[in-house]
Design an enzyme around this catalytic site. Structure first.
Site: not given
Ligand code: LMR
Length: 402
Positions: A130, A211, A213, A246
């Protein structure tokens, strides 16, 4: 003297934010958003979960004050989050915990804590990951390196490469791991991979930062938290960052927490104090509304069962979308190239398309994917799925079927 902002270097938004902006600015009514990681239902909406609405009604009816809480946030929320993600895996006396505005701030505060404790530590981040992981490590001022994670040809975790790269980490370095539903790849380590990873981290004295999420979007809540709980039971020190965005659908309400597992109980108090000060100097008090909603749901058996059932339904919908897209792509492209989609978990997969193909999908077909070809499978609907498959086949140069 020049003006204050005259020489301010421009700040580029990250690829996810850029895509959100481009999608919002596109006037085509039938454009399809497989970009930002939000859950969407069959009607394409990101719903307020029923248990959230019920908890909010209860809070509205009963809340008597909005006076400040402590810098760590609501202790009831923190206890509920601890139980949700860590279960019984750790000695509570060794934990420090604070609430944060969302998962991103949890990562920020966790890395600020690392920098305060060990400024020379390097943060290891999976490649791919990410984009905010690296951006936050840079903002905090910690050195970072990446470890290989994905076998792109097979869409699976490249366990040998991952372990080989992490052999290069120095004792005391921090390794960011994603608890489940890896963002952006959708490929999670197997139980054997987790065991090998844990053995390596342990042997080399590395600190896991896990992490969390997408809890509940992989195999189920308990299953998704099992690898983290095994690590927590084994490691003397561990950091956990949690997002409520989420799995509770509380995106804009900013629900998050940092849990810091300390080597001995005597360290938990100074760590708690440092985290409180980090909150104080960043935003003072963490937001309470979303955290209270989560605590209300998790503390009430009826609301909790209702929430879990809805989350299960969300997970099943995304999994069904995976199967349907893989089937449609098999039929549209005449290849099994996209069969890997069904083996992935969570909202995302990397489709393995080239930048030119992704650009064509956007310009010719109104289909928005991230530039690394990450697709949010939760964004597919019965109406858009056949179009998506046809568009992908078209940019790949395969003849479309009638
Ligand atoms: C994503 O990866 O699209 C989500 O976690 C939203 C974000 O904050 O990037």
């Amino acid at each position: 003297m020049t003006s204050l902002f005259g020489a301010l270097p421009p700040a580029e938004p990250d690829p996810i934010i850029r895509l959100m902006q481009a999608f919002a600015a596109d006037p085509r009514p039938d454009r399809i958003d497989l970009g930002v990681g939000v859950y969407r239902n069959a009607a394409g909406r990101t719903p307020v979960m029923a248990a959230v609405a019920a908890a909010e009604a209860r809070i509205l009816a009963r809340q008597e004050t909005k006076g400040y809480l402590g810098l760590a946030g609501d202790p009831g929320f923190l206890a509920a989050i601890r139980a949700l993600v860590l279960g019984e895996s750790v000695e509570v006396a060794r934990l420090a915990a604070v609430a944060t505005p969302g998962g991103s701030s949890a990562i920020r505060q966790a890395l600020e804590l690392v920098r305060a404790a060990r400024p020379g530590a390097t943060v290891w981040i999976s490649d791919p990951s990410w984009p905010n992981h690296a951006a936050i490590a840079d903002a905090v001022g910690l050195a970072r390196r990446s470890y290989r994670y994905l076998d792109a040809a097979h869409g699976s975790v490249a366990a040998d490469a991952m372990l080989a790269d992490l052999e290069g980490a120095a004792a005391g370095d921090v390794v960011i791991l994603q608890a489940c539903c890896h963002n952006p790849s959708g490929a999670d380590p197997s139980a054997e991979d987790w065991a090998a990873l844990a053995a390596l981290l342990d042997r080399r004295g590395l600190i896991p930062l896990v992490d969390v999420a997408y809890q509940g979007f992989g195999e189920g809540l308990a299953e998704d938290m099992a690898p983290l709980r095994r690590l927590a039971a084994r490691f003397p020190e561990l950091l956990v960052t949690v997002s409520g965005s989420k799995s509770f659908g509380l995106y804009r309400d900013r629900v998050g927490a940092v849990l810091a597992l300390c080597a001995v109980a005597a360290e938990a108090e100074p760590v708690q104090g440092r985290l409180a000060t980090l909150n104080r100097t960043a935003f003072a008090f963490p937001p309470d509304h979303g955290a209270r909603v989560v605590a209300t749901i998790l503390g009430d058996p009826v609301l909790r069962a209702d929430w879990q059932a809805e989350l299960d339904g969300m997970r099943r919908r995304v999994a069904a979308n995976r199967v349907a897209l893989a089937e449609a792509l098999r039929s549209e492209t005449g290849t099994d190239r996209f069969d890997f989609l069904t083996g992935h978990r969570g909202m995302f997969s990397l489709l393995g398309l080239a930048p030119g193909e992704i650009a064509q999908l956007r310009s010719l077909h109104g289909l928005y994917l991230l530039g690394d070809s990450r697709a949010n499978l939760a964004g597919l609907s019965a109406a858009s799925l056949p179009r998506v498959a046809r568009a992908i086949a078209a940019v790949l140069g395969t003849p479309e079927r009638a």
